[in-house]
Design a protein around this motif. Structure first.
Motif, PDB file in Angstrom:
ATOM      1  N   VAL A   1       0.858  -1.185   0.000  1.00 55.17           N
ATOM      2  CA  VAL A   1       0.000   0.000   0.000  1.00 55.17           C
ATOM      3  C   VAL A   1       0.893   1.233   0.000  1.00 55.17           C
ATOM      4  N   VAL A   2       0.620   2.153  -0.912  1.00 59.82           N
ATOM      5  CA  VAL A   2       1.360   3.426  -0.972  1.00 59.82           C
ATOM      6  C   VAL A   2       0.350   4.559  -0.830  1.00 59.82           C
ATOM      7  N   VAL A   3       0.652   5.510   0.035  1.00 59.49           N
ATOM      8  CA  VAL A   3      -0.266   6.624   0.297  1.00 59.49           C
ATOM      9  C   VAL A   3       0.485   7.953   0.190  1.00 59.49           C
ATOM     10  N   ASP A   4      -0.131   8.892  -0.538  1.00 53.57           N
ATOM     11  CA  ASP A   4       0.386  10.266  -0.619  1.00 53.57           C
ATOM     12  C   ASP A   4      -0.687  11.172  -0.033  1.00 53.57           C
ATOM     13  N   LEU A   5      -0.426  11.709   1.135  1.00 54.29           N
ATOM     14  CA  LEU A   5      -1.443  12.502   1.837  1.00 54.29           C
ATOM     15  C   LEU A   5      -1.425  13.973   1.438  1.00 54.29           C
ATOM     16  N   LYS A   6      -0.504  14.335   0.545  1.00 56.78           N
ATOM     17  CA  LYS A   6      -0.495  15.709   0.024  1.00 56.78           C
ATOM     18  C   LYS A   6      -0.445  15.662  -1.495  1.00 56.78           C
ATOM     19  N   HIS A   7      -1.416  14.934  -2.057  1.00 54.83           N
ATOM     20  CA  HIS A   7      -1.482  14.758  -3.503  1.00 54.83           C
ATOM     21  C   HIS A   7      -1.964  16.045  -4.163  1.00 54.83           C
ATOM     22  N   ASP A   8      -1.169  16.520  -5.139  1.00 57.51           N
ATOM     23  CA  ASP A   8      -1.611  17.677  -5.919  1.00 57.51           C
ATOM     24  C   ASP A   8      -2.059  17.163  -7.286  1.00 57.51           C
ATOM     25  N   LYS A   9      -1.406  17.602  -8.351  1.00 56.20           N
ATOM     26  CA  LYS A   9      -1.785  17.074  -9.673  1.00 56.20           C
ATOM     27  C   LYS A   9      -0.863  15.938 -10.107  1.00 56.20           C
ATOM     28  N   THR A  10       0.194  15.689  -9.325  1.00 60.49           N
ATOM     29  CA  THR A  10       1.154  14.643  -9.689  1.00 60.49           C
ATOM     30  C   THR A  10       0.778  13.343  -8.993  1.00 60.49           C
TER      31      THR A  10
END
Length: 557
Positions: free
Chosen positions: A524-533
């Motif tokens: 599981v991979v999580v990005d909690l500050k996802h913008d447009k990338t």
């Protein structure tokens, strides 16, 4: 004069303090237990051969030239290095000492010069949140280790675990005494006549204990590196071994430092808004309750608010809706099911293990609820602050079914759900440690596998979920289609969660397992500050690719 052993409200031992003031010491080993990875490599400490010098004992009689020859450095450099020392220290050498050099130094039998294997704590960044940090906490020592304090095996300055496994395993790791070189000095700092440097070590040869973790050091490095290369500043990753259900790697960002230990918790064991990853639960309920009709199409040109969806996906059946992550389909399915089963979302989230602790828990000696994971949180479907009636509106049901509104689950729970699906439904607690061992290697505690819950879904439902997850990657329009470029099949689900309250950044997830045909790893991979990338899929791809390459190489050896 009266309270020499317990002076002031801080209970200071004045006799001990006065001895410490007249003592120069060099700690070889702080006596605290340590962590090994699953292959026996040190995780929390480094052991290095070093030359320890007590500068106050340095005289012109020392054979500096001979010392220089052994260390392969000029004699004048040796003298200069020693002359700069203000207290007992290890020499800063360019090359690491060999065991032969250590033996040659010790054969000189110079009082004040010793070659030793010195143990030091590793810098915090590696396996930052899962291993954790240590520090001084006199109040905790008094509260938890009063008996040891009475016996004198610990002092109020003994280091204890602050977070991570350093905290949860602290009862086994706390020092039973340091290994040190010690000598006594007068008030000018000169050695007291007749007192040599003494070597003091733990009296019990079975200590310190060590914890054999399930973590794979190389895999941990792979995960940490991928997060950093792709610039995930807030988020992290969890990697599990599907067969054993053991934790192979866990990394969270941002990292904490010694000053920010309690400012940056472990995102992988904390509640996060899952977004479309939660559609796995809604899909599982629909399959189990026989609500999926392959011929039925849903209008995915609309969103759950009945407005035009910007992606304009057209009319899709359940399988394609799952692959392309159509919200409208799962909102409608949820509203159909809730009419006959008002608590179906909670019921199936529970069956999938999302509302439970997922880390290993159990009774260990006198510790009733011993756990491998520090401050793991459990998931929630509804906010306790709101009345249940709030969720009876069709919009609230739709939002909940797609992992929005008040749904919060931990990445660790999602990783465990993926491993459970990959295995066909058998659910286990996640282990982060295999055993606690004595210094000689004998096992003190072995952590046996724990099954987690008896609420199983049918094998048919599991088979259909596996097919849906595979289609997310195989479908040309699937949200995980980019992972088709890997030389093995991945099954998984993406998720994007709006945080609300005017927050311009979303949560971005990719949760899956690989290789899909014979599952070995859940990630599981999580990005909690996802913008447009979209960083989660490239991070997932890099980690999966490197781990499979390494696994294939080791099998061909």
């Amino acid at each position: 004069m009266i309270s020499t052993k317990s002076f002031s409200k801080n209970k200071v031992n004045l006799i001990q303090e006065s001895v410490d003031q007249r003592t120069h010491r060099f700690t070889i080993n702080d006596g605290r237990g340590y962590f090994l990875d699953r292959n026996g490599e040190l995780l929390s400490t480094d052991v290095k051969p070093q030359v320890v010098v007590f500068p106050n004992l340095f005289t012109s009689n020392w054979p500096v030239a001979t010392i220089g020859n052994i260390l392969q450095i000029p004699a004048e450099d040796v003298a200069k290095m020693i002359g700069q020392l203000k207290k007992p220290s290890a020499l800063s050498l360019q090359k690491e000492l060999s065991l032969d050099q250590m033996n040659d130094i010790n054969k000189l039998e110079i009082p004040g010069l010793y070659a030793q294997l010195v143990t030091r704590r590793k810098p915090i960044p590696f396996a930052n949140h899962i291993i954790g940090a240590v520090g001084q906490d006199p109040d905790l020592i008094k509260r938890k280790y009063g008996d040891k304090l009475e016996k004198g095996t610990v002092t109020t300055s003994t280091k204890t675990g602050k977070n991570g496994m350093q905290y949860t395993f602290d009862p086994f790791l706390i020092s039973e005494g340091e290994t040190q070189y010690i000598y006594h000095v007068d008030r000018q700092g000169h050695p007291l006549l007749g007192l040599d440097v003494k070597y003091r070590s733990q009296t019990n040869p079975l200590y310190p204990l060590y914890v054999k973790t399930t973590i794979d050091k190389k895999m941990q490095e792979t995960v940490e590196n991928a997060l950093d290369v792709h610039g995930i500043k807030d988020g992290g990753a969890v990697l599990l071994d599907i067969e054993s259900n053991e934790l192979l790697s866990m990394a969270s960002r941002p990292l904490f430092t010694s000053k920010t230990i309690f400012n940056h918790g472990n995102n992988m064991t904390s509640q996060q808004i899952p977004g479309s990853v939660f559609k796995i639960v809604t899909a599982a309920a629909a399959i189990e309750e026989n609500r999926v009709q392959n011929v039925k199409k849903y209008d995915c040109s609309l969103n759950i608010y009945g407005e035009k969806d910007e992606r304009q996906l057209g009319n899709l059946n359940v399988e394609d809706s799952f692959a392309q992550s159509c919200n409208k389909t799962f909102g409608e399915l949820a509203n159909e099911m809730i009419r006959t089963n008002p608590d179906f979302i909670e019921k199936y989230a529970e069956k999938m293990g999302l509302l439970h602790y997922n880390g290993w828990q159990g009774e260990v000696y006198h510790l009733n609820s011993f756990t491998h994971f520090y401050q793991e949180e459990i998931g929630q479907i509804y906010s306790s602050k709101k009345k249940h009636s709030h969720y009876q509106s069709s919009l609230a049901v739709s939002q909940t079914a797609i992992g929005q509104l008040d749904v919060k689950i931990t990445p660790l729970a999602v990783a465990n759900m993926m491993a459970t699906i990959a295995r066909g439904g058998e659910r286990y607690e996640v282990k982060a440690a295999k055993s606690v061992n004595f210094a000689n290697g004998t096992e003190l505690i072995e952590f046996e596998d724990h099954t987690a819950g008896d609420q199983k879904l049918s094998s048919y439902t599991m088979m259909r979920l596996q097919s849906l997850l595979l289609n997310v990657v195989k479908n040309e329009s699937g949200t995980g289609h980019a992972l088709q470029a890997l030389p093995f099949q991945v099954a998984g689900k993406s998720g994007t969660a709006e945080k609300g309250e005017g927050n311009s950044l979303n949560n971005k997830w990719f949760a899956g397992y690989f290789p899909a045909e014979q599952p070995r790893f859940a990630l599981v991979v999580v990005d909690l500050k996802h913008d447009k990338t979209n960083r989660t899929i490239p991070v997932f791809a890099d980690i999966a690719n490197e781990i499979m390459n390494d696994a294939n190489k080791s099998e061909h050896k």
